[in-house]
Scaffold this motif. Sequence first.
Motif, mmCIF file in Angstrom:
data_model
loop_
_atom_site.group_PDB
_atom_site.id
_atom_site.type_symbol
_atom_site.label_atom_id
_atom_site.label_comp_id
_atom_site.label_asym_id
_atom_site.label_seq_id
_atom_site.Cartn_x
_atom_site.Cartn_y
_atom_site.Cartn_z
ATOM 1 N N VAL A 8 -7.637 40.258 -111.693
ATOM 2 C CA VAL A 8 -7.982 39.182 -110.708
ATOM 3 C C VAL A 8 -8.878 38.451 -112.711
ATOM 4 O O VAL A 8 -8.713 39.032 -113.176
ATOM 5 N N CYS A 9 -8.931 37.446 -111.969
ATOM 6 C CA CYS A 9 -9.276 36.454 -113.115
ATOM 7 C C CYS A 9 -10.036 35.595 -113.090
ATOM 8 O O CYS A 9 -10.356 35.050 -111.717
ATOM 9 N N GLY A 10 -11.136 34.279 -113.395
ATOM 10 C CA GLY A 10 -11.801 33.757 -113.130
ATOM 11 C C GLY A 10 -11.363 32.694 -113.572
ATOM 12 O O GLY A 10 -11.535 32.091 -114.147
ATOM 13 N N ALA A 11 -11.169 32.544 -112.516
ATOM 14 C CA ALA A 11 -10.052 30.963 -111.830
ATOM 15 C C ALA A 11 -11.366 29.886 -111.540
ATOM 16 O O ALA A 11 -10.851 28.743 -111.523
ATOM 17 N N GLY A 12 -12.515 30.554 -111.712
ATOM 18 C CA GLY A 12 -13.433 29.454 -110.782
ATOM 19 C C GLY A 12 -13.064 29.026 -108.862
ATOM 20 O O GLY A 12 -11.991 29.562 -108.344
ATOM 21 N N ASP A 13 -13.154 27.745 -109.049
ATOM 22 C CA ASP A 13 -13.083 27.200 -107.392
ATOM 23 C C ASP A 13 -12.169 26.692 -107.796
ATOM 24 O O ASP A 13 -11.660 26.063 -106.467
ATOM 25 N N GLU A 14 -11.354 26.000 -108.596
ATOM 26 C CA GLU A 14 -9.963 25.227 -109.186
ATOM 27 C C GLU A 14 -8.962 26.265 -108.164
ATOM 28 O O GLU A 14 -8.470 27.555 -109.395
ATOM 29 N N LEU A 15 -8.351 24.896 -107.925
ATOM 30 C CA LEU A 15 -6.772 26.340 -107.080
ATOM 31 C C LEU A 15 -5.832 26.185 -108.765
ATOM 32 O O LEU A 15 -5.647 25.507 -109.334
ATOM 33 N N ARG A 16 -5.033 27.239 -108.658
ATOM 34 C CA ARG A 16 -4.411 27.177 -109.754
ATOM 35 C C ARG A 16 -2.636 28.016 -109.513
ATOM 36 O O ARG A 16 -3.577 28.942 -108.225
ATOM 37 N N TYR A 17 -2.306 28.033 -110.327
ATOM 38 C CA TYR A 17 -0.370 28.974 -109.902
ATOM 39 C C TYR A 17 -0.033 29.173 -110.917
ATOM 40 O O TYR A 17 -0.570 28.715 -111.866
ATOM 41 N N ALA A 18 0.322 30.426 -110.529
ATOM 42 C CA ALA A 18 1.098 31.726 -111.267
ATOM 43 C C ALA A 18 2.374 32.018 -111.071
ATOM 44 O O ALA A 18 2.548 31.916 -110.148
ATOM 45 N N CYS A 19 2.913 32.113 -111.982
ATOM 46 C CA CYS A 19 4.866 32.754 -111.708
ATOM 47 C C CYS A 19 4.339 33.672 -111.800
ATOM 48 O O CYS A 19 4.396 34.956 -112.433
ATOM 49 N N PRO A 20 5.651 34.536 -109.974
ATOM 50 C CA PRO A 20 5.410 35.784 -110.247
ATOM 51 C C PRO A 20 6.284 36.452 -111.011
ATOM 52 O O PRO A 20 6.391 38.269 -111.043
ATOM 53 N N PHE A 21 7.261 35.578 -111.938
ATOM 54 C CA PHE A 21 7.391 36.554 -113.050
ATOM 55 C C PHE A 21 7.831 35.487 -113.989
ATOM 56 O O PHE A 21 7.321 34.945 -114.228
ATOM 57 N N GLN A 22 8.787 36.362 -115.006
ATOM 58 C CA GLN A 22 8.469 35.589 -116.892
ATOM 59 C C GLN A 22 9.892 35.834 -116.159
ATOM 60 O O GLN A 22 11.307 35.635 -116.383
#
Length: 514
Positions: free
Chosen positions: A113-127
């Motif tokens: 987990v991380c504190g992303a708050g209410d704003e929707l964000r996207y992360a890449c599952p690879f590098q």
Amino acid sequence: MTTSLPFDPSDLLPYTPAAMRKRIPASALAALSRDMPAPASLALEGETDRASLLIRFFLLGEALTEAELREVLPSLDSRDGLIRVGSTEDETGVHGSGAVSHTTAEDAPAGDVCGAGDELRYACPFQITAYEVGPRRTAYFAHDAGALQGNVLAPDHVMGIGGATRTLASLTHYEEGQSVLDLGTGCGFHAILAALAGAHVVATDISTRGLEFARFNARLNGVDIDWREGSLFEPVAGESFDVVVSNPPFVITPAPVREVLGEMEYRDASLSGDSLVETVVRGIGKHLTPAGRGYLLANWEIPEGSEWYERPESWTGSADSLLIQRDLLEPEQYVETWIRDGGLRPGSPEFAAAYRAWLGDFHTRGVEAVGFGYVLLGAADAGVHVHTELRGSAPANPREYVERVWSQRALAAGGEFPAHARLVATDVAEHRFYSPGAEDPWLIKFTQTDSFGEEVLASTELAGFVSVCDGELTAGQITAALAQLLGQEAAQIEDKIGPDVVRMVRLGMLVEKK
């Protein structure tokens, strides 16, 4: 891992090593090489230009807002495959850098987990790593996120590009039209470099997931490669290549340790000792064209009472070889390096049991140390073997040095004093050590200045010989002049300095004038 491209590769153009060097301080880049991303993340905090966003997203594993994602990947046609990061009912947000497959916030592990708050964000599952192919070209390689994002590596983990792999790449050479085999391709790094140089490339791997990443990366870099799934040389039986390059799973792991750690495709071939490397070294020569070359990253065991090069040299048989030792680790150091890589930490019962089993395996087989480095092979049947050690950092252009050494191997093939050669001292500094007030030095040595830092201790005769190696006189003429000056027989001087002269020729410290 899908092999289709969800965005246009041109979206990545601002993401280059040069852009990283411009935006991230050298100390933070050094920390990145030690899998410590915090300094780089701090340096990019608040930066919203495309290059910074690309580095944060694909290298550091940070989540971006939807607006940032549109800025950084304007051609992205779907958010499918990315990890959604946002608030949930328990007010936690899921951070995507820990995932090894495509997922969403609904089914991602709750503990990441991380504190992303209410704003929707996207992360890449690879590098995705950016790699400089030349002064004006960057290649891109997708692979699993690793220790940089704090992950424990999965058994089917697909490795990125480490320092040793980069050095191996700097030693190799590809030309347009060559046939190249990348044995154990992983994410396709060496195969794609060869294809970008215009070579015809076959790449093999036993890992289905590795080949999926490799195919993705080939599309990312716009190259065509013949991908074949299978173990070692089985997919290329009966074929020969101008170049064979390999970074195989060379880590020496005893069976009892594998029972604790599990099977790790990226580093361990589930064979005893260093037999995997032996198999690859012995096999490369059978798959080279007459003028072909092989390049291999390897570990090898060093039995008690033997020289470091004796065991790997015995595998090369009648093929010409150049062995470069990069590191020498005692068994304890070797175990501690790889047991942590496997996810075990001191203090756990599994750590202690695996450590004892690993160390016991080395002791049972009389292993005094483990060498790590590079094996270069030719298909010639002269059986000329050269060995050297890389002391300190690699030179700026290690291939230039390696090619110089390789070109000299025939001159020193028989180990005989090269009486008819006109030798030139190059890449050499002479050091003389004196006691205070003494007229004569108590030690003279020659050291490479722009290569691997090898040293040769010198007698008075050898120092005199090298001092006049400017290509004007043959080696025999120089020894004749020294004999007259020192009141000795020329044959005596040749016998005394001959082994050191041959060694300096083999190491490229003395080269034949062209």
